[in-house]
Design an enzyme around this catalytic site. Structure first.
Site, PDB file in Angstrom:
ATOM      1  N   GLY A   1       4.570  -4.371  -0.365  1.00  0.00           N
ATOM      2  CA  GLY A   1       5.337  -3.848  -1.488  1.00  0.00           C
ATOM      3  C   GLY A   1       5.399  -4.788  -2.673  1.00  0.00           C
ATOM      4  N   GLN A   2       6.096  -4.322  -3.663  1.00  0.00           N
ATOM      5  CA  GLN A   2       6.221  -5.126  -4.875  1.00  0.00           C
ATOM      6  C   GLN A   2       7.026  -6.391  -4.626  1.00  0.00           C
ATOM      7  OE1 GLN A   2       7.932  -1.303  -6.211  1.00  0.00           O
ATOM      8  NE2 GLN A   2       7.457  -2.116  -8.237  1.00  0.00           N
ATOM      9  N   GLU A   3       6.793  -7.368  -5.455  1.00  0.00           N
ATOM     10  CA  GLU A   3       7.510  -8.639  -5.391  1.00  0.00           C
ATOM     11  C   GLU A   3       9.026  -8.418  -5.382  1.00  0.00           C
ATOM     12  OE1 GLU A   3       5.210 -11.466  -5.789  1.00  0.00           O
ATOM     13  OE2 GLU A   3       6.828 -12.521  -4.778  1.00  0.00           O
TER      14      GLU A   3
ATOM     15  N   LEU B   1      10.756  -6.040  -4.200  1.00  0.00           N
ATOM     16  CA  LEU B   1      11.262  -5.538  -2.919  1.00  0.00           C
ATOM     17  C   LEU B   1      11.280  -6.642  -1.866  1.00  0.00           C
ATOM     18  CD1 LEU B   1       9.430  -2.085  -2.643  1.00  0.00           C
ATOM     19  CD2 LEU B   1      11.869  -2.451  -3.035  1.00  0.00           C
TER      20      LEU B   1
END
Ligand code: G3D
Ligand code: MG
Length: 180
Positions: free
Chosen positions: A70-72, A74
């Site tokens: 996932g994104q940084e 998250l």
């Protein structure tokens, strides 16, 4: 036969209170590995508790699984699930050479975390059925596993589609429980 041994091992393992987290980049095979566990009908899933976190409860054992792709933004909340973790299962897509660097980064970030200092690490070199995949030895070398002295670790090649190698991984985990 294989399924029976697997179910036995799994239920032995699950009857104890050991927290396991299953991590790995998206597409590594975490859900497929989990599906193999679910097929043995000793587990049931609870509803998804977060966009990228799944919790499985077997008696008193909690299995938390999330994708670290996932994104940084998250990722910063993941460490809230680390406390009391005894085992980290890191699933690696053995065909995905490009993202192995990200996996390595995430591995060492986890190992440096205070709440995971007592955790043992099982690395599944998954998708061994794929032509041209990296071997467990190659992955081990790339991840410089031999440099890890402060955590017990073990790498196991597997194919989540067939379940091959998953038993051996669990066997290593149960053998660690005896050591503690
Ligand atoms: P994730 O939960 O880690 O994100 P998944 O990964 O379990 O969803 O698996 C991602 C894809 O890889 C799936 O393909 C799945 O079938 C495949 N896969 C998982 N394990 C293996 C394996 O051992 N061998 C091979 N060949 N494929 C595997 P799809 O096409 O369904 O997206
Ligand atoms: Mg998944």
């Amino acid at each position: 036969m294989m399924g029976l041994i697997f179910a036995k091992l799994w239920s032995f393992f699950c009857n104890q209170e050991h927290k396991v987290i299953i991590v790995g980049l998206d597409n590594a095979g975490k859900t497929t590995i989990l599906y193999q566990f679910l097929m043995n009908e000793v587990v049931h899933t609870s509803p998804t508790i977060g966009s990228n976190v799944e919790e499985i409860v077997v008696k008193n054992t909690h299995f938390l699984m999330w994708d670290i792709g996932g994104q940084e933004s998250l990722r910063s909340s993941w460490n809230t699930y680390y406390s009391n973790t005894e085992f980290i299962i890191l699933v690696v897509d053995s065909i995905d050479r490009e993202r192995l660097a990200i996996t390595k980064e995430e591995l060492y970030r986890m190992l440096a975390h205070e709440d995971l200092r007592k955790a043992a690490v099982l690395i599944f070199a998954n998708k061994q059925d794929m032509k041209g995949c990296m071997t467990a030895a190659e992955i081990s070398k790339y991840l410089t596993l031999s440099s890890i002295k402060d955590h017990p670790w073990h790498i196991q090649s597997c194919c989540a589609l067939t379940g091959e190698g998953l038993c051996q991984g669990l066997e290593w985990m149960t053998s660690r429980i005896g050591v503690r």
